[in-house]
Enzyme design. Structure first.
Site: not given
Ligand SMILES: Nc1ncnc2c1ncn2[C@@H]1O[C@H](COP(=O)(O)OP(=O)(O)O)[C@@H](O)[C@H]1O
Ligand SMILES: C[C@@](O)(CCOP(=O)(O)O)CC(=O)O
Ligand SMILES: [Mg+2]
Length: 387
Positions: A136, A141, A143, A145-147, A204
């Site tokens: 990636s 984590g 903000g 949208g990596s998840s 997201d």
């Molecule tokens: N490349 C990846 N490999 C494994 N897990 C991932 C990866 N990208 C995201 N994740 C999962 O998503 C979580 C982060 O998501 P989140 O807290 O919603 O923050 P964001 O979506 O903003 O990055 C990580 O802790 C992990 O569980």
């Molecule tokens: C806080 C929220 O509006 C966005 C979360 O985005 P991120 O996982 O922080 O990238 C939650 C959602 O829409 O599901």
């Molecule tokens: Mg997320």
């Protein structure tokens, strides 16, 4: 034959958190991607494992497929054409499989991502051995949208080799899904996001699936045709946080103060709608670009104030706001807040010298700045090797 899928991260221009409670949000994809490659072993490989490699984190997990079959028997009877939620009971079984992999304590947040992987894989491909490799360009984590990018890219790779999607595998380079296939992909990715976020709005995964700039409310998206340049500085405070906990915190505040919070969510809804109207209004109309930018800056400040009301700002975010305000630039947090990333609008006429100064000052505080292109492509796949 190997398939590689990619899905973009995103910025939320307005409406995070409130969108979970039914308000409108506006978001755009970023040109930073998560990549997933999927390969099935040949019979001569004699490999009976499901393997997951998280390349940039230097982590590798593997499960004998027979063990997954014992732990998730119902997954074998599910259809890849019918996105299905993971039950609480099954979630417990998955958690036990993930726990056995001994994820290092410092990276324990990954457990939810690995759980989402096990659910999506076994629902779409049952108990077939395979190797899945993930990389990636997005900070995890923070903000951006990596998840969602993880769930969308993973679902795209898995669906490409399923009966539910038919793609021309001889095509060269990145290929987009068709309309109904995008819908299926988005639904599966949403099931993965549920495992990571608890109660996601679907914003997201939708923007990561479709790309571009979108307006989103209660599961429905409208594509936004931007009629103005929109340049955002993204500052990563590098303060770690977890979306699931922040979303749960806002819901608890809503239970304590339902009337006040409902007004806050309504105000955010108006901000998102006004923002999308400004962005879409025809190019040379009664408002010049500068006037539009001034309105957008004000709406961003108002949205940030309401996010503070929801309890999702953070001292590091406030430091970014104070720093950019010295240069008369408006900022707001993006994503779940509590740390993570902050957006700053860079008006068209702002000189490069000022941009350099702001970035230097923010980086001297230990933050990391980037300017990424917004509103680009959504999920795509690419095939290689002979079948
Ligand atoms: N490349 C990846 N490999 C494994 N897990 C991932 C990866 N990208 C995201 N994740 C999962 O998503 C979580 C982060 O998501 P989140 O807290 O919603 O923050 P964001 O979506 O903003 O990055 C990580 O802790 C992990 O569980
Ligand atoms: C806080 C929220 O509006 C966005 C979360 O985005 P991120 O996982 O922080 O990238 C939650 C959602 O829409 O599901
Ligand atoms: Mg997320």
């Amino acid at each position: 034959m190997e398939v590689k899928a990619r899905a973009p991260g995103k910025i939320i221009l307005a409406g995070e958190h409130a969108v979970v409670h039914g308000s409108t949000a506006v978001a755009a994809s970023l040109d930073l991607y998560t990549y997933v490659s999927l390969r099935f072993p040949t019979p001569s490989d004699n490999d009976e494992f499901l393997r997951l490699q998280l390349k940039d984190l230097a982590l590798e997990f593997s499960w004998p497929v027979a063990r997954i079959k014992d732990a998730l028997p119902e997954a074998g009877s599910l259809l890849s054409s019918k996105p299905t939620s993971c039950s609480i009971e099954t979630m417990k079984s998955i958690a036990a499989q993930v726990e056995e992999q001994n994820i290092p304590e410092a990276k324990i947040g990954l457990a939810s991502g690995v759980s989402a992987f096990l659910w999506l894989y076994s629902c779409i491909h049952g108990f077939k051995p395979a190797t899945v490799v993930i990389t990636s360009e997005l900070p995890l984590g923070a903000g951006l949208g990596s998840s969602a990018a993880f769930c969308v890219a993973l679902s795209a790779a898995l669906l490409s080799f399923s009966d539910s999607v038919s793609l021309d595998m001889s095509q060269q380079g990145w290929t987009a899904f068709g309309e109904s296939e995008l819908e299926l992909l988005n639904k599966w990715a949403f099931e993965g996001e549920k495992i990571i976020h608890g109660k996601p709005s679907g914003l997201d995964n939708t923007v990561s699936t479709y790309g571009n700039m979108i307006k989103f409310r209660s599961g429905n998206l409208t594509l936004i045709q931007s009629n103005m340049p929109l340049k955002m500085l993204i500052t990563n405070t590098k303060v770690g946080r977890n979306t699931k906990a922040l979303v749960a915190g806002v819901s608890e505040r809503t239970i304590r103060h339902p009337d006040a919070m409902s007004l806050v969510f309504n105000a955010v809804d108006s901000i998102s709608n006004e923002l999308s109207t400004i962005i879409q209004s025809p190019a040379p109309d009664e408002l010049s670009i500068t006037e539009k930018e001034e309105k957008i800056a004000e709406l961003m400040e108002m949205n940030q104030g309401l996010l503070q009301c929801m309890g999702v700002s953070h001292a590091s975010i406030e430091t970014v706001l104070r720093t950019t305000l010295k240069y008369k630039l408006a900022s707001k947090l993006t994503g779940a807040g509590g740390g993570g990333c902050v957006l700053t609008l860079l008006p068209t006429l702002l000189s490069g010298t000022v941009v350099d100064k702001v970035i230097a000052e923010l980086e001297s505080c230990g933050f990391q700045c980037l300017i990424a292109a917004i509103g680009g492509k959504g999920a795509e796949v690419s095939f290689s090797g002979s079948s």
